[in-house]
Design a protein around this motif. Structure first.
Motif, PDB file in Angstrom:
ATOM      1  N   VAL A  21       0.966  -1.227   0.154  1.00 27.18           N
ATOM      2  CA  VAL A  21       0.045   0.102   0.090  1.00 27.18           C
ATOM      3  C   VAL A  21       0.987   1.338   0.109  1.00 27.18           C
ATOM      4  O   VAL A  21       1.424   1.638   1.065  1.00 27.18           O
ATOM      5  N   LYS A  22       0.853   2.039  -1.019  1.00 26.93           N
ATOM      6  CA  LYS A  22       1.728   2.886  -1.208  1.00 26.93           C
ATOM      7  C   LYS A  22       0.993   4.464  -1.272  1.00 26.93           C
ATOM      8  O   LYS A  22       0.126   4.321  -2.280  1.00 26.93           O
ATOM      9  N   ASP A  82       8.882   0.651  15.967  1.00 31.18           N
ATOM     10  CA  ASP A  82       7.664  -0.234  16.394  1.00 31.18           C
ATOM     11  C   ASP A  82       7.608  -1.504  15.551  1.00 31.18           C
ATOM     12  O   ASP A  82       6.359  -2.273  15.946  1.00 31.18           O
ATOM     13  N   GLY A  83       8.130  -1.858  14.287  1.00 31.14           N
ATOM     14  CA  GLY A  83       8.135  -2.882  13.368  1.00 31.14           C
ATOM     15  C   GLY A  83       7.163  -2.607  12.514  1.00 31.14           C
ATOM     16  O   GLY A  83       6.770  -3.437  11.430  1.00 31.14           O
ATOM     17  N   ASP A  84       6.374  -1.353  12.221  1.00 30.44           N
ATOM     18  CA  ASP A  84       5.446  -1.212  11.291  1.00 30.44           C
ATOM     19  C   ASP A  84       6.107  -0.369  10.283  1.00 30.44           C
ATOM     20  O   ASP A  84       6.944   0.499  10.399  1.00 30.44           O
ATOM     21  N   THR A  85       5.796  -0.806   8.826  1.00 29.18           N
ATOM     22  CA  THR A  85       6.383  -0.417   8.023  1.00 29.18           C
ATOM     23  C   THR A  85       5.424   0.806   7.013  1.00 29.18           C
ATOM     24  O   THR A  85       4.336   0.355   6.586  1.00 29.18           O
ATOM     25  N   SER A  86       5.929   2.055   7.065  1.00 28.29           N
ATOM     26  CA  SER A  86       4.913   2.988   6.711  1.00 28.29           C
ATOM     27  C   SER A  86       4.735   2.798   5.093  1.00 28.29           C
ATOM     28  O   SER A  86       5.337   2.310   4.294  1.00 28.29           O
ATOM     29  N   THR A  87       3.404   3.357   4.741  1.00 26.38           N
ATOM     30  CA  THR A  87       3.144   3.638   3.307  1.00 26.38           C
ATOM     31  C   THR A  87       4.052   4.646   2.657  1.00 26.38           C
ATOM     32  O   THR A  87       3.741   4.669   1.296  1.00 26.38           O
ATOM     33  N   ASN A  88       4.568   5.246   3.342  1.00 28.55           N
ATOM     34  CA  ASN A  88       5.000   6.624   2.636  1.00 28.55           C
ATOM     35  C   ASN A  88       6.571   6.834   2.737  1.00 28.55           C
ATOM     36  O   ASN A  88       7.340   7.655   2.352  1.00 28.55           O
TER      37      ASN A  88
END
Length: 408
Positions: A55-56, A232-238
């Motif tokens: 999701v980009k 936090d281990g979350d990969t951003s969309t941006n």
């Protein structure tokens, strides 16, 4: 000579051939600076890497198209904070393109020479008209000095508590080449950057470097810096890293120039560490040193498993030397592991050997060491020559509070 700093730059540290500005466009609810623009005097060579998230955000899709159409050239970088322009559908793409078209008119370039970026809340339509209306003020305040550079760095912040900048200088054929960068990021940080709304990095150099060479240099630098951090281990969309080269110093650099490559890596690593240090609610910054793995890929698997474990991270928050959690994360990491060969250190204190606790384990000493804001955890798997250095943080109640209330 290479110099790096995380403090604000001096005027002579700003790479030649670029101007910077930022204004309040009304995107951030706080009313703070939220629209930053960098303009290259002449089309600059460019290389970029974007998030591995499927999701980009709309600007990343636009960026990829623009770089292909321009042949890797950029005149204008336009960054808004406070709105990620992600999960906004076709309207989001149109908003990004509208900002690019207006910027192209304002700065006398082609629309595909504009590189847009956004960071902030996902799923909210971007009011492009506010950014377009702010362009005259941006144009009037552009400056090729440290203040302009600093203003840009402040405007791209969201939950960051401070701007993040770094600088290096290296001599190339008797000429001084400057590399300076700024970034933002404090949460939703686990970059997985691939060459194809949270961590944004902008790097500028006045060396003359073709886009293909920039791409090679950027990939190498990112792999050992931004791809080696996690909050936090979350990969951003941006997630975006952009490197521009103006050529204004008159010094040409190729992919084999050791001094330039080293300087770029140091700037990237400085910025990456600053992101970790400014993590949301962070009270501890941890350097993971994984050694003795079967290969480097396995060492990275162990580092990520530890860095993303809520049990490990909350133990760090409480300065609790619960090394069993490190063992458990190592075991489920997916790496080749033989438990009886694992050794663990906190700083210079060995706490585990051959898969078990060392004799005379001094728990109070370990607890005292973990009270330091920065500390090192070393794990030797005892299997081979694979290594990894990785930087991460603890997980605190404040992090939960920040993200529980982020959009409201």
């Amino acid at each position: 000579m290479i110099q790096t700093t995380s403090s604000l730059l001096a005027d002579d540290a700003v790479p030649l051939g670029f101007r910077f500005a930022a204004v309040k466009a009304g995107i951030k609810a706080s009313g703070n600076l939220d629209f930053a623009v960098a303009v290259a005097v002449e089309p600059a060579s460019a290389a970029a890497m974007f998030t591995g998230n499927k999701v980009k955000a709309a600007p990343l899709l636009v960026d990829a198209r623009h770089l292909e159409r321009s042949g890797g050239k950029v005149r204008v970088v336009a960054v808004n904070a406070g709105n990620a322009n992600c999960a906004t559908g076709e309207a989001g793409l149109q908003a990004a393109e509208a900002v690019c078209a207006a910027a192209a008119d304002a700065f006398d370039c082609e629309g595909h020479e504009v590189f847009p970026s956004s960071t902030g809340i996902i799923g909210v339509p971007l009011p492009a008209e506010k950014l377009v209306a702010a362009l005259p003020a941006i144009k009037a305040s552009l400056a090729a000095n440290a203040e302009g550079f600093s203003t840009f760095a402040r405007a791209i912040m969201t939950t960051d508590t401070k701007p993040k900048v770094a600088y290096a200088a290296v001599e190339v054929n008797g000429k001084t080449v400057r590399i300076a960068g700024m970034c933002k990021g404090a949460g939703m940080i686990h970059p997985q950057l691939v060459p194809h709304a949270t961590m944004l990095v902008y790097l500028f150099t006045d060396a003359e470097v073709p886009s293909a060479v920039l791409d090679t240099l950027l990939r190498s630098s990112v792999e050992t810096s931004f791809n080696r951090i996690s909050i936090d281990g979350d990969t951003s969309t941006n997630d975006t890293v952009l490197l521009l080269a103006s050529g204004a110093s008159g010094a040409s650099v190729d992919a084999e120039h050791e001094g330039f490559g080293k300087a770029l890596r140091e700037v990237c690593l400085s910025l990456a560490k600053q992101i970790v240090d400014d993590g949301e609610g962070v009270t501890h910054v941890v350097e993971l040193q994984i050694e003795g793995a079967a290969n480097d890929a396995d060492a990275l698997k162990v580092a990520k498993a530890i860095a993303h474990s809520p049990l490990v991270k909350t133990a760090w928050a409480g300065c609790d030397p619960n090394w069993g959690r490190l063992m458990a994360a190592t075991g489920y990491s997916g790496a080749d592991v033989q438990p009886a060969r694992i050794s663990i250190w906190l700083g210079d204190q060995q706490i585990a050997v051959n898969g078990g606790r060392v004799d005379g384990f001094d728990e109070q000493r370990a607890h005292a060491y973990l009270k330091n804001r920065e500390f090192i955890v070393k794990i030797d798997l005892g299997l081979g020559n694979g290594t990894c250095r990785f930087w991460t943080t603890d997980l605190t109640a404040e992090y939960v509070s920040i993200n529980a209330d982020y959009s409201t």
